[in-house]
Write a protein that holds these residues in place. Structure first.
Motif, short mmCIF file in Angstrom:
data_model
loop_
_atom_site.label_atom_id
_atom_site.label_comp_id
_atom_site.label_asym_id
_atom_site.label_seq_id
_atom_site.Cartn_x
_atom_site.Cartn_y
_atom_site.Cartn_z
N UNK A 145 0.65 -1.44 -0.14
CA UNK A 145 -0.39 0.68 -0.10
C UNK A 145 0.83 1.05 -0.17
N UNK A 146 0.23 2.40 -1.06
CA UNK A 146 1.30 4.18 -0.16
C UNK A 146 0.78 4.70 -0.13
N UNK A 147 1.48 5.67 0.51
CA UNK A 147 0.96 6.30 1.54
C UNK A 147 0.38 7.09 1.05
N UNK A 148 0.34 7.50 0.19
CA UNK A 148 -0.72 8.37 -0.38
C UNK A 148 -2.61 8.35 -0.69
N UNK A 149 -2.43 6.57 -0.92
CA UNK A 149 -3.99 6.70 -0.16
C UNK A 149 -4.51 5.96 0.94
N UNK A 150 -3.53 6.19 1.94
CA UNK A 150 -3.87 5.44 3.64
C UNK A 150 -4.36 7.73 3.66
N UNK A 151 -5.61 7.84 4.82
CA UNK A 151 -6.12 8.58 5.02
C UNK A 151 -6.51 8.65 7.55
N UNK A 152 -5.88 9.09 7.71
CA UNK A 152 -6.19 9.29 8.61
C UNK A 152 -6.72 10.68 9.37
N UNK A 153 -8.18 10.20 9.42
CA UNK A 153 -9.43 12.14 9.49
C UNK A 153 -9.73 11.97 11.81
N UNK A 154 -9.14 13.00 12.58
CA UNK A 154 -8.84 12.84 13.35
C UNK A 154 -9.72 14.06 14.19
N UNK A 155 -10.30 13.65 14.84
CA UNK A 155 -11.15 14.79 15.71
C UNK A 155 -10.13 15.80 17.03
N UNK A 156 -9.52 15.24 17.12
CA UNK A 156 -8.74 15.98 18.13
C UNK A 156 -7.74 16.06 17.47
N UNK A 157 -6.19 15.69 18.76
CA UNK A 157 -4.76 15.87 18.50
C UNK A 157 -4.67 14.26 17.18
N UNK A 158 -3.27 14.55 17.05
CA UNK A 158 -2.56 13.42 16.65
C UNK A 158 -0.83 13.68 17.35
N UNK A 159 -0.50 12.90 18.08
CA UNK A 159 1.02 12.60 19.05
C UNK A 159 1.46 11.45 18.94
N UNK A 160 3.07 11.79 18.09
CA UNK A 160 4.16 10.85 17.30
C UNK A 160 5.00 10.34 18.24
#
Length: 229
Positions: A145-160
């Motif tokens: 799978x390609x990164x361009x076809x992966x979607x993360x929809x996050x209602x709050x924050x993202x922490x990595x």
């Protein structure tokens, strides 16, 4: 260490002064800036025309992409609330996943599919990725799978957390924060703030339009009446 960003970056509606740590050098045209840590161009809403109108259009496109991802119908019961939001060690196949709360993973996760497959993750809370965790796209014989076809929809924050690696397009209502040494092949669209600390941010190629969600299955027809006596 030093952050490296592959691709363009932009800020709107805030002004360029809000972008700290980049050592911005404004182009003589006034339309964009450059930075030694960005291999593309840097744009801000207070740069010379036509940049402000382009920034307004980009924000509208980002909001439309968030709404589109959030509105998609999940792919069925098996795609809802996987792991009650704790997805450490999970393997995901293509489809639309949804969670009613936050999502975390402290060990590696795998996305298994082909280069043409799409993955959409709808998270009605925050997304937290643990330290040294990998989001791995698995090769199934026809390419991964390609990164361009992966979607993360996050209602709050993202922490990595530090030294983790993630992939995809991240659309978040709140801030996105990367710990030291974390990397990604990604497009980042936080609606408040982005904090980077000695990170490498790759830039996947643009994705083709995502196919629409399939329509819901029609209800079963009523049973036929019994034959007349």
């Amino acid at each position: 260490g030093t952050t490296t960003i592959l691709g363009d970056i932009a800020i709107s509606p805030a002004f360029a002064a809000a972008m700290t740590g980049f050592g911005l050098i404004l182009d003589p045209s006034g339309e964009f800036a450059t930075s030694i840590i960005v291999d593309g161009l840097v744009y801000a809403s207070d740069y010379a025309s036509p940049t402000p109108s382009k920034m307004a259009a980009a924000v509208a496109d980002m909001e439309a992409a968030y709404d589109d991802a959030a509105s998609r119908t999940d792919s069925g019961a098996a795609f809802r609330d996987v792991g009650a939001g704790v997805i450490s060690g999970k393997t995901f196949t293509p489809g639309v996943y949804s969670w009613a709360t936050r999502v975390t993973f402290a060990t590696d996760i795998t996305l298994r599919g082909t280069p043409d497959d799409y993955f959409v993750f709808q998270i009605h809370g925050f997304l937290a990725v643990g330290a040294r965790v990998l989001l791995e796209a698995a090769d199934v014989g026809r390419g991964a799978p390609q990164a361009r076809n992966i979607v993360w929809q996050v209602f709050e924050y993202v922490s990595v957390a530090g030294y983790a690696h993630i992939e995809g397009t991240f659309l978040s209502k709140a801030a996105t924060t990367f710990g030291g040494g974390a990397t990604c092949v990604c497009r980042l669209y936080p609606q408040t703030a982005l904090t980077l600390t000695s990170n490498t941010i790759g830039n996947p190629p643009p994705a083709p339009p995502m196919p629409p969600s399939p329509p819901p299955s029609p209800p079963n027809p009523p049973p036929s009446p019994p034959p007349s006596p």
